[in-house]
Design a protein around this motif. Structure first.
Motif, PDB file in Angstrom:
ATOM      1  N   GLU A 127       0.685  -1.133   0.073  1.00  0.00           N
ATOM      2  CA  GLU A 127      -0.209  -0.342  -0.035  1.00  0.00           C
ATOM      3  C   GLU A 127       1.099   1.622   0.159  1.00  0.00           C
ATOM      4  N   PHE A 128       0.540   1.695  -1.401  1.00  0.00           N
ATOM      5  CA  PHE A 128       1.588   2.827  -0.997  1.00  0.00           C
ATOM      6  C   PHE A 128       1.260   4.172  -2.813  1.00  0.00           C
ATOM      7  N   VAL A 129       1.768   5.388  -2.438  1.00  0.00           N
ATOM      8  CA  VAL A 129       1.061   6.376  -3.420  1.00  0.00           C
ATOM      9  C   VAL A 129       1.770   6.400  -4.409  1.00  0.00           C
ATOM     10  N   MET A 130       1.591   6.580  -5.899  1.00  0.00           N
ATOM     11  CA  MET A 130       2.975   6.777  -6.586  1.00  0.00           C
ATOM     12  C   MET A 130       1.717   7.875  -7.387  1.00  0.00           C
ATOM     13  N   LEU A 131       2.361   8.997  -7.704  1.00  0.00           N
ATOM     14  CA  LEU A 131       2.141  10.113  -8.639  1.00  0.00           C
ATOM     15  C   LEU A 131       3.114   9.777  -9.999  1.00  0.00           C
ATOM     16  N   PRO A 132       2.435  10.456 -11.651  1.00  0.00           N
ATOM     17  CA  PRO A 132       3.588  10.318 -12.385  1.00  0.00           C
ATOM     18  C   PRO A 132       4.546  11.242 -12.043  1.00  0.00           C
ATOM     19  N   VAL A 133       5.880  11.413 -12.826  1.00  0.00           N
ATOM     20  CA  VAL A 133       6.835  12.287 -12.592  1.00  0.00           C
ATOM     21  C   VAL A 133       6.465  13.573 -12.953  1.00  0.00           C
ATOM     22  N   HIS A 134       5.935  13.828 -13.945  1.00  0.00           N
ATOM     23  CA  HIS A 134       5.531  14.774 -14.545  1.00  0.00           C
ATOM     24  C   HIS A 134       4.522  15.978 -14.220  1.00  0.00           C
ATOM     25  N   TRP A 135       4.023  15.265 -13.206  1.00  0.00           N
ATOM     26  CA  TRP A 135       2.943  16.118 -12.961  1.00  0.00           C
ATOM     27  C   TRP A 135       3.075  17.499 -11.739  1.00  0.00           C
ATOM     28  N   ASN A 136       2.639  18.055 -11.656  1.00  0.00           N
ATOM     29  CA  ASN A 136       2.649  19.743 -10.747  1.00  0.00           C
ATOM     30  C   ASN A 136       2.145  19.071  -9.375  1.00  0.00           C
ATOM     31  N   VAL A 137       1.972  20.282  -7.809  1.00  0.00           N
ATOM     32  CA  VAL A 137       1.745  20.330  -7.280  1.00  0.00           C
ATOM     33  C   VAL A 137       0.313  19.911  -7.233  1.00  0.00           C
ATOM     34  N   GLY A 138      -0.866  20.908  -7.889  1.00  0.00           N
ATOM     35  CA  GLY A 138      -1.703  21.166  -7.877  1.00  0.00           C
ATOM     36  C   GLY A 138      -2.407  19.815  -8.159  1.00  0.00           C
ATOM     37  N   GLU A 139      -1.987  19.046  -9.916  1.00  0.00           N
ATOM     38  CA  GLU A 139      -2.264  18.087  -9.305  1.00  0.00           C
ATOM     39  C   GLU A 139      -2.373  16.883  -9.145  1.00  0.00           C
ATOM     40  N   ALA A 140      -0.900  16.248  -7.761  1.00  0.00           N
ATOM     41  CA  ALA A 140      -1.199  15.451  -7.130  1.00  0.00           C
ATOM     42  C   ALA A 140      -1.708  15.613  -5.926  1.00  0.00           C
ATOM     43  N   ILE A 141      -2.177  16.834  -5.110  1.00  0.00           N
ATOM     44  CA  ILE A 141      -3.025  17.788  -4.435  1.00  0.00           C
ATOM     45  C   ILE A 141      -4.556  17.257  -4.196  1.00  0.00           C
ATOM     46  N   ASP A 142      -5.061  17.556  -5.771  1.00  0.00           N
ATOM     47  CA  ASP A 142      -6.174  17.558  -6.371  1.00  0.00           C
ATOM     48  C   ASP A 142      -6.613  16.077  -6.038  1.00  0.00           C
ATOM     49  N   HIS A 143      -5.294  15.058  -6.992  1.00  0.00           N
ATOM     50  CA  HIS A 143      -5.325  13.900  -6.748  1.00  0.00           C
ATOM     51  C   HIS A 143      -5.926  12.811  -5.002  1.00  0.00           C
ATOM     52  N   LEU A 144      -4.899  13.286  -4.246  1.00  0.00           N
ATOM     53  CA  LEU A 144      -4.565  13.034  -2.632  1.00  0.00           C
ATOM     54  C   LEU A 144      -6.200  13.565  -2.217  1.00  0.00           C
ATOM     55  N   ARG A 145      -6.411  14.528  -2.531  1.00  0.00           N
ATOM     56  CA  ARG A 145      -8.279  14.742  -1.924  1.00  0.00           C
ATOM     57  C   ARG A 145      -9.105  14.333  -2.451  1.00  0.00           C
TER      58      ARG A 145
END
Lengths: 458, 458
Positions: free
Chosen positions: A152-170
């Motif tokens: 169980e972990f969280v992975m995100l594409p390296v080309h994303w920005n902070v906004g995309e990451a936060i929206d995804h997590l929320r």
């Protein structure tokens, strides 16, 4: 709101004796409500300690009385032999409930030491997806990073920005335990860095994730040894790190709490091995403990018999000068002690990678000189004791000379033997002690009795 | 983007010997550019290891050549004696630059072991605010949570909700290192819980912070012993925890990396103490090492002399039956070994709070029975050896009886002595070994020679 666990522990976090007393009383009285009430006040790790510290009958009764309320989080915190005992005693439905609540690495932890048929039983309680993922983890070698990681972990594409990451997590439901970083992956699911959540929160939305990745980043491979993983966590102050397969693809994450357990186990193991004790715990059965310690005692016996054979060669000398028999244990004992000092420092330094090829010669020289210095100092002291005791300058000189020789050899063998064992891929903690004692015993008796023979019988 | 440190380490994270070679070469050649280039590839913790492993002259030359590029993060990772040496050698301006980059707990770490005048010098490089905060930390007792904590942390009012928290964090400039939780405080700045960042990010804005506080929450007081703090981190799998003053006000935060260092140090200390070695490291000077080990060797000498005095009482017996002198080390050695096994298990279990009042009697009984079982087994083996060797049933019987008695006493003293020392508030790791060896030596020689006297001389 959270409760503080220190309430039922004394100032240094030992379980409060009175509290344990009340728990055992409620078990004795079959008072289920009282028992649940008391256990609820304890952290799962403390309940595990409690279960380990009480006797097997009390343990069985407690588990039975606890019944439906049984807290599954206790299982991963238990010693292997107690886990096995408790898993044996849990009814199938309660076991399956318990296992359902655990994370993948905890289930692996739970089943890896069970008997095959009992293991099968636990796996049968899992649904197909979970079963497949646990079985995959079980396929990794024992003591490997693969066995330690959680899937169980969280992975995100390296080309994303902070906004995309936060929206995804929320938007995501259910984040894993021990989640303090997001892993960055490329298009082939290979980890390329990780971003701490604090950094993520305090950065502007348009900032690229890769520009705020942590400086301290290490990846481990699934078949890497857990000890090395734990060492890297300590050395680089890591909190979590990705684990990859042979193709470099992200398979899981190791977190610091797992690494701390490995470090702790390893420290215990080294300490035990140095003293000739295996992987035993206080809750092991008497007969198992006796059996476990047997081989080390055999090794020690072999050393002692060798020493006796050396002494036997000087029977005539001892008969002529009984004082030699009286004083000879002093020489051997000082040698053994000095040797143990050197080898312990060496074994520990090898384990923490402080003793390496780069400084081996310096350390060997150091231990030899230390052995020589303390050998000279104690040769004066012990020579003095011999002189006062027996009033013989010759005996005192023999004693003093034997002490120097023995303590010098103790220093040299105490450092050389662990280093050589390490080069020969033998755990220096396992065998150093026996070899060094053999050297110091034989050198000690040989030097003292041999010199005694030359001085008094020729 | 982050680099992986494993590049310059071998598979098990030892520093690559060839790489160290190149660094030393660049130092030798006075090639500053090459040196900086190579050091840049290393993690600060690895540079610290490197500095510890090379000799003092090489170290001084490396630091000088490194010059302006000197990485301050290396300082907190160094052994105390090397820190002192390097701080001595740094020019005032470079030292002040280095200290400016460190967090409060790192500065404390750096100066706490320096000589007073040198300490003053380092403090003088700080501005008034920083100096006041470092001096405050230095006022906490040695080895206390106050010395371990950092004063950089994030606290939020407990009545805030997620939205307020996120807005605050995003507007705040500069978040501390090791920031994985926000602390919740009441109106008197007393911590009442903490919220993991992951939980914060994935919760809706209107959710109250106190409703998502972590279940596992522990607070420590500034004067609490670091060892207990570290134990709680391990036991409850904590990542960070608040530290409070006597009034319960939040003063700082301890993070897991500090706790891991304490656990590691403590494991080393216990292992060293058991072997009669103090707080020494591989980079200590020879004369310091020799001095450090001296008191333990004196204690061992006292034990050995006591044993010799016992033997001396039986001089006539030995003169009559020299075989007793030949075989007596076997009895003492088996006793010493069995005793060391018991006491090591006991010392470790006491340190990890696995051996407590609740199970002391059970464990004492266990060790006694294990001592008896292995005593009986080895009495048969060793009796057999004696019979074959000397062909005397009487001698063999004496030997066998002495082995049982000694190994039983070894088991009992091996567990009782650490427990009694612990109750007397003496570190069992420090003194158990000497006491137990004294018991096993004296019992061993007394039993064997005493029985020998009774059988052969009366």
């Amino acid at each position: 709101m959270a409760t503080s666990y220190s309430d039922n522990r004394d100032s240094s976090y030992s379980l409060d004796a009175g509290f344990i007393e009340s728990i055992l009383e409620s078990v004795e009285n079959g008072d289920q409500r009282k028992l649940s009430e008391l256990l609820e006040q304890l952290h799962r790790a403390d309940i595990a300690d409690l279960l380990e510290q009480i006797g097997p009958e009390e343990r069985a009764r407690l588990i039975e009385l606890w019944g439906e309320e049984f807290e599954p989080g206790v299982l991963p915190e238990l010693n292997d032999n107690i886990t096995e005992e408790i898993v044996e005693s849990l009814p199938a439905d309660r076991l399956s409930n318990a296992v359902r609540d655990l994370e993948s690495d905890q289930v692996v932890d739970l089943v890896e030491d069970l008997e095959p048929d009992r293991q099968e039983e636990v796996l049968d309680t899992l649904d197909d997806v979970r079963r497949a993922s646990v079985e995959k983890l079980l396929n990794y070698p024992d003591e490997s990073a693969g066995r330690l990681m959680q899937t169980e972990f969280v992975m995100l594409p390296v080309h994303w920005n902070v906004g995309e990451a936060i929206d995804h997590l929320r938007s995501r439901s259910g984040l894993p335990d021990g989640f303090y970083h997001v892993m960055l992956i490329d298009s082939r699911i290979r980890p390329t860095g990780q971003v701490a959540l604090g950094k993520l929160m305090s950065s502007r939305r348009e900032v690229e994730l890769k520009s705020i990745a942590e400086e301290d980043f290490a990846t481990f491979s699934v078949d890497q040894c857990q000890e090395d993983v734990a060492y890297a966590f300590k050395q680089y102050r890591l909190i979590s790190a990705p684990v990859v397969d042979e193709a470099g693809r992200l398979m899981g994450a190791v977190t610091i709490d797992d690494a701390v357990n490995v470090l702790d186990e390893h420290a215990k193991e080294d300490m035990h091995l140095l003293a000739g004790v295996g992987d035993e715990s206080l809750s092991d059965r008497i007969i198992d403990v006796a059996k476990q310690r047997f081989p080390w005692l055999v090794a020690n016996l072999a050393t002692a018999v060798l020493a006796s054979i050396v002494i036997a060669q000087f029977s005539a000398t001892i008969e002529a000068v009984v004082a030699l028999a009286v004083l000879m244990p002093i020489v051997a004992s000082m040698g053994g002690n000095a040797g143990t000092q050197s080898l312990t420092v060496a074994v520990r330094a090898i384990a923490t990678k402080d003793l390496t090829n780069s400084n081996a010669w310096r350390v060997i020289r150091r231990e030899s000189v230390v052995g020589l210095i303390n050998g000279l100092v104690f040769s004066a002291i012990i020579g003095g004791i011999g002189l006062i005791w027996y009033g013989s300058a010759a005996l005192s000189a023999v004693l003093a000379a034997a002490v120097v020789v023995t303590m010098l050899m103790a220093g040299i063998s105490g450092i050389l033997i662990p280093i050589l064992l390490e080069r020969a891929k033998v755990d220096p903690a396992l065998a150093s002690s026996t070899f060094v004692t053999t050297v110091t015993d034989i050198v000690g008796f040989l030097a003292f009795l041999g010199l005694g023979y030359m001085v008094f019988l020729t």
